[in-house]
Design a protein around this motif. Structure first.
Motif, PDB file in Angstrom:
ATOM      1  N   GLY A 198     141.698-101.524  51.099  1.00  0.00           N
ATOM      2  CA  GLY A 198     141.977-102.303  49.894  1.00  0.00           C
ATOM      3  C   GLY A 198     143.378-102.875  49.917  1.00  0.00           C
ATOM      4  O   GLY A 198     144.067-102.917  48.879  1.00  0.00           O
ATOM      5  N   CYS A 199     143.847-103.285  51.100  1.00  0.00           N
ATOM      6  CA  CYS A 199     145.233-103.779  51.200  1.00  0.00           C
ATOM      7  C   CYS A 199     145.281-105.224  51.681  1.00  0.00           C
ATOM      8  O   CYS A 199     144.308-105.744  52.235  1.00  0.00           O
ATOM      9  CB  CYS A 199     146.021-102.895  52.159  1.00  0.00           C
ATOM     10  N   LYS A 200     146.421-105.837  51.467  1.00  0.00           N
ATOM     11  CA  LYS A 200     146.662-107.193  51.990  1.00  0.00           C
ATOM     12  C   LYS A 200     146.817-107.095  53.510  1.00  0.00           C
ATOM     13  O   LYS A 200     147.173-106.046  54.042  1.00  0.00           O
ATOM     14  CB  LYS A 200     147.937-107.783  51.384  1.00  0.00           C
ATOM     15  N   ASN A 201     146.590-108.214  54.195  1.00  0.00           N
ATOM     16  CA  ASN A 201     146.659-108.211  55.664  1.00  0.00           C
ATOM     17  C   ASN A 201     147.997-107.651  56.171  1.00  0.00           C
ATOM     18  O   ASN A 201     148.029-106.867  57.119  1.00  0.00           O
ATOM     19  CB  ASN A 201     146.463-109.628  56.209  1.00  0.00           C
ATOM     20  N   GLY A 202     149.088-108.057  55.534  1.00  0.00           N
ATOM     21  CA  GLY A 202     150.421-107.700  56.008  1.00  0.00           C
ATOM     22  C   GLY A 202     150.677-106.199  56.070  1.00  0.00           C
ATOM     23  O   GLY A 202     151.478-105.724  56.891  1.00  0.00           O
ATOM     24  N   TYR A 203     149.991-105.433  55.222  1.00  0.00           N
ATOM     25  CA  TYR A 203     150.211-103.981  55.170  1.00  0.00           C
ATOM     26  C   TYR A 203     149.885-103.316  56.510  1.00  0.00           C
ATOM     27  O   TYR A 203     150.452-102.279  56.858  1.00  0.00           O
ATOM     28  CB  TYR A 203     149.358-103.372  54.046  1.00  0.00           C
ATOM     29  N   LEU A 204     148.985-103.959  57.283  1.00  0.00           N
ATOM     30  CA  LEU A 204     148.581-103.371  58.572  1.00  0.00           C
ATOM     31  C   LEU A 204     149.753-103.273  59.542  1.00  0.00           C
ATOM     32  O   LEU A 204     149.721-102.469  60.475  1.00  0.00           O
ATOM     33  CB  LEU A 204     147.438-104.182  59.212  1.00  0.00           C
ATOM     34  N   LEU A 205     150.787-104.095  59.330  1.00  0.00           N
ATOM     35  CA  LEU A 205     151.954-104.008  60.218  1.00  0.00           C
ATOM     36  C   LEU A 205     153.128-103.298  59.543  1.00  0.00           C
ATOM     37  O   LEU A 205     154.144-103.028  60.188  1.00  0.00           O
ATOM     38  CB  LEU A 205     152.392-105.410  60.684  1.00  0.00           C
ATOM     39  N   GLU A 206     152.980-102.983  58.265  1.00  0.00           N
ATOM     40  CA  GLU A 206     154.066-102.271  57.570  1.00  0.00           C
ATOM     41  C   GLU A 206     153.981-100.777  57.857  1.00  0.00           C
ATOM     42  O   GLU A 206     154.953-100.053  57.758  1.00  0.00           O
ATOM     43  CB  GLU A 206     153.957-102.483  56.055  1.00  0.00           C
ATOM     44  N   ASN A 207     152.771-100.326  58.154  1.00  0.00           N
ATOM     45  CA  ASN A 207     152.535 -98.908  58.371  1.00  0.00           C
ATOM     46  C   ASN A 207     152.316 -98.682  59.877  1.00  0.00           C
ATOM     47  O   ASN A 207     151.360 -99.195  60.452  1.00  0.00           O
ATOM     48  CB  ASN A 207     151.275 -98.546  57.561  1.00  0.00           C
ATOM     49  N   PRO A 208     153.217 -97.916  60.542  1.00  0.00           N
ATOM     50  CA  PRO A 208     153.144 -97.756  62.008  1.00  0.00           C
ATOM     51  C   PRO A 208     151.810 -97.173  62.485  1.00  0.00           C
ATOM     52  O   PRO A 208     151.330 -97.531  63.552  1.00  0.00           O
ATOM     53  CB  PRO A 208     154.295 -96.807  62.328  1.00  0.00           C
ATOM     54  N   LEU A 209     151.206 -96.299  61.677  1.00  0.00           N
ATOM     55  CA  LEU A 209     149.925 -95.705  62.099  1.00  0.00           C
ATOM     56  C   LEU A 209     148.820 -96.762  62.085  1.00  0.00           C
ATOM     57  O   LEU A 209     147.964 -96.796  62.964  1.00  0.00           O
ATOM     58  CB  LEU A 209     149.535 -94.545  61.165  1.00  0.00           C
ATOM     59  N   LEU A 210     148.874 -97.633  61.087  1.00  0.00           N
ATOM     60  CA  LEU A 210     147.874 -98.710  61.019  1.00  0.00           C
ATOM     61  C   LEU A 210     148.110 -99.724  62.122  1.00  0.00           C
ATOM     62  O   LEU A 210     147.169-100.259  62.695  1.00  0.00           O
ATOM     63  CB  LEU A 210     147.908 -99.388  59.648  1.00  0.00           C
ATOM     64  N   GLU A 211     149.383 -99.984  62.422  1.00  0.00           N
ATOM     65  CA  GLU A 211     149.686-100.924  63.509  1.00  0.00           C
ATOM     66  C   GLU A 211     149.080-100.412  64.814  1.00  0.00           C
ATOM     67  O   GLU A 211     148.462-101.162  65.574  1.00  0.00           O
ATOM     68  CB  GLU A 211     151.208-101.092  63.643  1.00  0.00           C
ATOM     69  N   LYS A 212     149.222 -99.100  65.051  1.00  0.00           N
ATOM     70  CA  LYS A 212     148.624 -98.491  66.257  1.00  0.00           C
ATOM     71  C   LYS A 212     147.104 -98.635  66.216  1.00  0.00           C
ATOM     72  O   LYS A 212     146.460 -98.923  67.232  1.00  0.00           O
ATOM     73  CB  LYS A 212     148.982 -96.989  66.325  1.00  0.00           C
ATOM     74  N   THR A 213     146.529 -98.429  65.043  1.00  0.00           N
ATOM     75  CA  THR A 213     145.060 -98.530  64.917  1.00  0.00           C
ATOM     76  C   THR A 213     144.604 -99.947  65.256  1.00  0.00           C
ATOM     77  O   THR A 213     143.611-100.140  65.942  1.00  0.00           O
ATOM     78  CB  THR A 213     144.615 -98.143  63.475  1.00  0.00           C
ATOM     79  N   VAL A 214     145.357-100.939  64.761  1.00  0.00           N
ATOM     80  CA  VAL A 214     145.033-102.342  65.087  1.00  0.00           C
ATOM     81  C   VAL A 214     145.027-102.512  66.606  1.00  0.00           C
ATOM     82  O   VAL A 214     144.115-103.109  67.185  1.00  0.00           O
ATOM     83  CB  VAL A 214     146.053-103.308  64.431  1.00  0.00           C
ATOM     84  N   GLU A 215     146.039-101.951  67.260  1.00  0.00           N
ATOM     85  CA  GLU A 215     146.141-102.091  68.731  1.00  0.00           C
ATOM     86  C   GLU A 215     144.941-101.438  69.423  1.00  0.00           C
ATOM     87  O   GLU A 215     144.354-102.007  70.340  1.00  0.00           O
ATOM     88  CB  GLU A 215     147.448-101.454  69.231  1.00  0.00           C
ATOM     89  N   TYR A 216     144.575-100.237  68.956  1.00  0.00           N
ATOM     90  CA  TYR A 216     143.443 -99.519  69.589  1.00  0.00           C
ATOM     91  C   TYR A 216     142.145-100.312  69.412  1.00  0.00           C
ATOM     92  O   TYR A 216     141.346-100.443  70.323  1.00  0.00           O
ATOM     93  CB  TYR A 216     143.263 -98.122  68.984  1.00  0.00           C
ATOM     94  N   VAL A 217     141.930-100.847  68.195  1.00  0.00           N
ATOM     95  CA  VAL A 217     140.679-101.577  67.924  1.00  0.00           C
ATOM     96  C   VAL A 217     140.634-102.853  68.774  1.00  0.00           C
ATOM     97  O   VAL A 217     139.613-103.169  69.386  1.00  0.00           O
ATOM     98  CB  VAL A 217     140.525-101.911  66.421  1.00  0.00           C
ATOM     99  N   CYS A 218     141.764-103.566  68.845  1.00  0.00           N
ATOM    100  CA  CYS A 218     141.820-104.791  69.667  1.00  0.00           C
ATOM    101  C   CYS A 218     141.485-104.481  71.112  1.00  0.00           C
ATOM    102  O   CYS A 218     140.765-105.240  71.768  1.00  0.00           O
ATOM    103  CB  CYS A 218     143.225-105.381  69.650  1.00  0.00           C
ATOM    104  N   THR A 219     142.027-103.380  71.601  1.00  0.00           N
ATOM    105  CA  THR A 219     141.797-103.006  72.998  1.00  0.00           C
ATOM    106  C   THR A 219     140.316-102.693  73.219  1.00  0.00           C
ATOM    107  O   THR A 219     139.706-103.173  74.179  1.00  0.00           O
ATOM    108  CB  THR A 219     142.677-101.786  73.377  1.00  0.00           C
ATOM    109  N   GLU A 220     139.732-101.921  72.307  1.00  0.00           N
ATOM    110  CA  GLU A 220     138.307-101.579  72.461  1.00  0.00           C
ATOM    111  C   GLU A 220     137.434-102.833  72.370  1.00  0.00           C
ATOM    112  O   GLU A 220     136.522-103.026  73.182  1.00  0.00           O
ATOM    113  CB  GLU A 220     137.888-100.562  71.389  1.00  0.00           C
ATOM    114  N   SER A 221     137.711-103.697  71.410  1.00  0.00           N
ATOM    115  CA  SER A 221     136.894-104.910  71.237  1.00  0.00           C
ATOM    116  C   SER A 221     137.044-105.840  72.451  1.00  0.00           C
ATOM    117  O   SER A 221     136.065-106.460  72.885  1.00  0.00           O
ATOM    118  CB  SER A 221     137.299-105.647  69.952  1.00  0.00           C
ATOM    119  N   SER A 222     138.241-105.910  73.029  1.00  0.00           N
ATOM    120  CA  SER A 222     138.455-106.743  74.225  1.00  0.00           C
ATOM    121  C   SER A 222     137.653-106.183  75.394  1.00  0.00           C
ATOM    122  O   SER A 222     137.090-106.934  76.194  1.00  0.00           O
ATOM    123  CB  SER A 222     139.941-106.786  74.608  1.00  0.00           C
TER     124      SER A 222
END
Ligand SMILES: NC(=O)c1ccc[n+]([C@@H]2O[C@H](COP(=O)([O-])OP(=O)(O)OC[C@H]3O[C@@H](n4cnc5c(N)ncnc54)[C@H](OP(=O)(O)O)[C@@H]3O)[C@@H](O)[C@H]2O)c1
Length: 301
Positions: A198-222
């Protein structure tokens, strides 16, 4: 050019309004949006300021124009129905162009429409439905169009020049499927994570744990993309995804908006397809599975 925009919600209305300046456009969508357009015209606010009087109807049965181009701009869960409904409008030369997000739109369209009619596109423009008759152009972006077989055809060149003349900055791709995949990889993290949290897009880079999650998901999807012969660099996709997050930091993702409005989401066509490919190829895709199941569970309420 005679253009029918099928699924005139946010992005379809924006493209329809811009194209209507130099083309004959008919919008097909839902009441009350269509009724408002019939009475007061279509207004675009935000990055574009425009009011156009453009024919708008609620069914293809009311379209009395020989369509050279049909733009499909419904959500991916409506693609099958939409492609079936536009079929009576086709003549031999009609082009059907999907500007949708998701990995399974083309295969759904092909169930109802001969492949020779179909082209595909992706756009990074942002549009938001504000009120019936009014759309907000939230972000100027770029549009890429291509033939499914990658050939740079005459009709594709014509289409690109018509879009550019309408002020829709458009380029050709000789590998449009790859562009669709790249967008889906980006969306595979941003959409479900923001929708669930329930957050704005930008929050994904404000929180280091979420930033890591974004990286993991991108890697898996690639990695899943490579199973389908779409070779993308996970590092580049991570960078691109973070760029999109920064550029849209203040935005609510489309999946978050759908959840907030109690509507269906496009999860099936993004993480759902990625999960399906993993399952078919016997490759574990835990992150896409979790995201798919979290969003699906939200929609069960
Ligand atoms: N909005 C953006 O900024 C943006 C940017 C790039 C790509 N996209 C992609 O473009 C697609 C459309 O997105 P959107 O945000 O424009 O969605 P949207 O606002 O929901 O627009 C789709 C419209 O089509 C209508 N519709 C569906 N089936 C119909 C039918 N059979 N007859 C008439 N109207 C029908 C929907 O009505 P109901 O909702 O009442 O069914 C809705 O008003 C999605 O794949 C999205 O991911 C969107």
């Amino acid at each position: 050019m005679n253009i029918v925009v099928f699924g005139s919600g946010a992005i379809g209305s924006l493209f329809g309004a811009l194209l209507a300046k130099q083309n004959k456009v008919v919008l097909v969508g839902r009441a009350p949006h269509i009724k408002c357009i019939q009475q007061k015209g279509l207004t675009i606010n935000g990055k574009t300021h425009l009011t156009v009087n453009v024919p708008a109807v609620e069914s293809t049965k009311e379209v009395f124009l020989s369509a050279d181009l049909i733009l499909l701009t419904v959500k991916s869960y409506d693609t099958e129905t939409a492609s079936n409904q536009v079929r009576p409008l086709l003549h031999d030369q009609t082009m059907v162009v999907s500007l949708q997000n998701g990995l399974d739109n083309i295969e759904k369209i092909e169930q109802n429409i001969e492949k020779k009619h179909i082209l595909a596109g992706v756009t990074t423009h942002g549009a938001l439905f504000s009120a019936p008759g009014t759309i907000i152009h939230t972000g100027k972006g770029k549009t890429i169009l291509g033939e499914l077989d990658g050939r740079p055809s005459e009709r594709l060149n014509m289409l690109i020049s018509i879009f550019n003349q309408a002020g829709i900055e458009t380029q050709m791709s000789i590998d449009i499927k790859r562009e669709i995949w790249r967008k889906a990889i980006i969306n595979s993290s941003i959409n479900p994570l923001t929708a669930f949290l329930g957050c704005k897009n930008g929050y994904l880079l404000e929180n280091p744990l979420l930033e890591k999650t974004v990286e993991y998901v991108c890697t898996e999807s690639s990695r899943i993309a490579s199973l389908k012969g779409i070779i993308v660099s996970p590092v580049e996709m991570i960078e691109k995804t973070k760029e999109v997050i920064r550029d849209t930091a203040e935005n609510d993702s489309s999946m978050l908006q759908s959840i907030q409005q109690g509507k269906k989401t496009e999860i099936e066509s993004i993480n759902g397809v990625l999960l399906r490919i993993g399952t078919e190829q016997k490759i574990d895709t835990p992150l896409n599975r979790i995201l798919f199941e979290l969003i699906t569970s939200l929609c069960l309420h």
